[in-house]
Design a protein around this motif. Structure first.
Motif, short mmCIF file in Angstrom:
data_model
loop_
_atom_site.label_atom_id
_atom_site.label_comp_id
_atom_site.label_asym_id
_atom_site.label_seq_id
_atom_site.Cartn_x
_atom_site.Cartn_y
_atom_site.Cartn_z
N MET A 1 0.85 -1.18 0.00
CA MET A 1 0.00 0.00 0.00
C MET A 1 0.89 1.23 0.00
O MET A 1 1.82 1.35 0.79
CB MET A 1 -0.90 -0.01 1.23
CG MET A 1 -1.79 1.20 1.30
SD MET A 1 -2.85 1.30 2.75
CE MET A 1 -3.66 -0.24 2.78
N ASP A 2 0.60 2.12 -0.91
CA ASP A 2 1.36 3.37 -1.02
C ASP A 2 0.72 4.42 -0.12
O ASP A 2 -0.44 4.81 -0.32
CB ASP A 2 1.36 3.84 -2.47
CG ASP A 2 2.23 5.06 -2.68
OD1 ASP A 2 3.09 5.35 -1.82
OD2 ASP A 2 2.04 5.74 -3.71
N TYR A 3 1.46 4.86 0.88
CA TYR A 3 0.90 5.79 1.87
C TYR A 3 0.70 7.19 1.30
O TYR A 3 -0.19 7.91 1.75
CB TYR A 3 1.79 5.83 3.11
CG TYR A 3 1.74 4.54 3.87
CD1 TYR A 3 0.58 4.17 4.55
CD2 TYR A 3 2.83 3.67 3.90
CE1 TYR A 3 0.51 2.98 5.24
CE2 TYR A 3 2.77 2.47 4.59
CZ TYR A 3 1.60 2.14 5.26
OH TYR A 3 1.53 0.96 5.93
N ARG A 4 1.50 7.58 0.33
CA ARG A 4 1.30 8.91 -0.27
C ARG A 4 -0.01 8.96 -1.05
O ARG A 4 -0.73 9.96 -0.99
CB ARG A 4 2.47 9.26 -1.19
CG ARG A 4 3.75 9.52 -0.41
CD ARG A 4 4.85 9.89 -1.34
NE ARG A 4 5.14 8.74 -2.21
CZ ARG A 4 6.00 8.76 -3.19
NH1 ARG A 4 6.67 9.86 -3.47
NH2 ARG A 4 6.21 7.69 -3.91
N LEU A 6 -2.63 7.09 -0.41
CA LEU A 6 -3.67 7.04 0.60
C LEU A 6 -3.85 8.41 1.26
O LEU A 6 -4.98 8.84 1.51
CB LEU A 6 -3.33 5.98 1.64
CG LEU A 6 -4.41 5.68 2.68
CD1 LEU A 6 -5.67 5.18 2.00
CD2 LEU A 6 -3.89 4.66 3.67
N LEU A 7 -2.76 9.11 1.51
CA LEU A 7 -2.85 10.46 2.07
C LEU A 7 -3.52 11.42 1.09
O LEU A 7 -4.33 12.26 1.49
CB LEU A 7 -1.46 10.97 2.42
CG LEU A 7 -1.39 12.38 3.01
CD1 LEU A 7 -2.15 12.45 4.33
CD2 LEU A 7 0.05 12.81 3.19
N ALA A 8 -3.22 11.29 -0.19
CA ALA A 8 -3.89 12.11 -1.20
C ALA A 8 -5.38 11.83 -1.22
O ALA A 8 -6.20 12.75 -1.39
CB ALA A 8 -3.28 11.84 -2.59
N ALA A 9 -5.77 10.58 -1.02
CA ALA A 9 -7.18 10.22 -0.98
C ALA A 9 -7.87 10.86 0.23
O ALA A 9 -8.95 11.46 0.10
CB ALA A 9 -7.35 8.71 -0.93
N PHE A 71 -8.30 7.96 -5.83
CA PHE A 71 -6.97 7.72 -5.26
C PHE A 71 -7.03 6.67 -4.15
O PHE A 71 -6.11 5.87 -3.99
CB PHE A 71 -6.36 9.01 -4.72
CG PHE A 71 -5.91 9.96 -5.79
CD1 PHE A 71 -5.36 9.51 -6.96
CD2 PHE A 71 -6.05 11.32 -5.61
CE1 PHE A 71 -4.95 10.39 -7.95
CE2 PHE A 71 -5.64 12.21 -6.58
CZ PHE A 71 -5.10 11.73 -7.76
N GLY A 72 -8.12 6.67 -3.38
CA GLY A 72 -8.28 5.65 -2.35
C GLY A 72 -8.42 4.26 -2.94
O GLY A 72 -7.85 3.30 -2.44
N ALA A 73 -9.15 4.17 -4.05
CA ALA A 73 -9.30 2.87 -4.71
C ALA A 73 -7.96 2.39 -5.28
O ALA A 73 -7.65 1.21 -5.24
CB ALA A 73 -10.35 2.96 -5.81
N VAL A 74 -7.18 3.34 -5.80
CA VAL A 74 -5.86 2.97 -6.31
C VAL A 74 -4.94 2.54 -5.17
O VAL A 74 -4.20 1.56 -5.30
CB VAL A 74 -5.23 4.16 -7.10
CG1 VAL A 74 -3.77 3.92 -7.39
CG2 VAL A 74 -6.01 4.39 -8.38
N ALA A 75 -5.01 3.24 -4.04
CA ALA A 75 -4.14 2.90 -2.90
C ALA A 75 -4.48 1.52 -2.33
O ALA A 75 -3.59 0.77 -1.94
CB ALA A 75 -4.26 3.96 -1.81
N VAL A 76 -5.75 1.19 -2.31
CA VAL A 76 -6.16 -0.11 -1.78
C VAL A 76 -5.91 -1.21 -2.79
O VAL A 76 -5.66 -2.36 -2.42
CB VAL A 76 -7.66 -0.04 -1.35
CG1 VAL A 76 -8.18 -1.39 -0.94
CG2 VAL A 76 -7.84 0.95 -0.24
N GLY A 77 -5.97 -0.88 -4.07
CA GLY A 77 -5.67 -1.86 -5.11
C GLY A 77 -6.89 -2.37 -5.83
O GLY A 77 -6.79 -3.39 -6.53
#
Length: 79
Positions: A1-4, A6-9, A71-77
């Motif tokens: 998981m990319d925290y950046r 997730l933070l953008a989300a 962005f949240g969907a991308v961070a979660v995968g």
């Protein structure tokens, strides 16, 4: 998981929610310190902005919420 990502989300959804919930506060913060164009009003009265400006702020807020969800969907995968 990319925290950046997730933070953008989180920031996108949070800022978008503020823009949707309180467009008057955003508009007032944007116009602080500006001299009004017409000085003929009563003391303490403010010129009310039109509904179009509030609608524009809410549309930008909605776009930020959608971008944050993406962005949240991308961070979660999931995307």
């Amino acid at each position: 998981m990319d925290y950046r990502t997730l933070l953008a989300a989180v920031l996108g959804v949070g800022l978008g929610a503020v823009l949707i919930a309180a467009p008057e506060a955003i508009l007032r913060a944007h116009t602080v310190g500006r001299v009004p164009g017409e000085r003929g009003g009563e003391y303490g009265t403010d010129d009310e902005p039109g509904d179009g400006v509030r609608r524009l702020i809410r549309v930008v807020g909605g776009a930020l919420v959608l971008a944050g969800l993406y962005f949240g969907a991308v961070a979660v995968g999931t995307v």
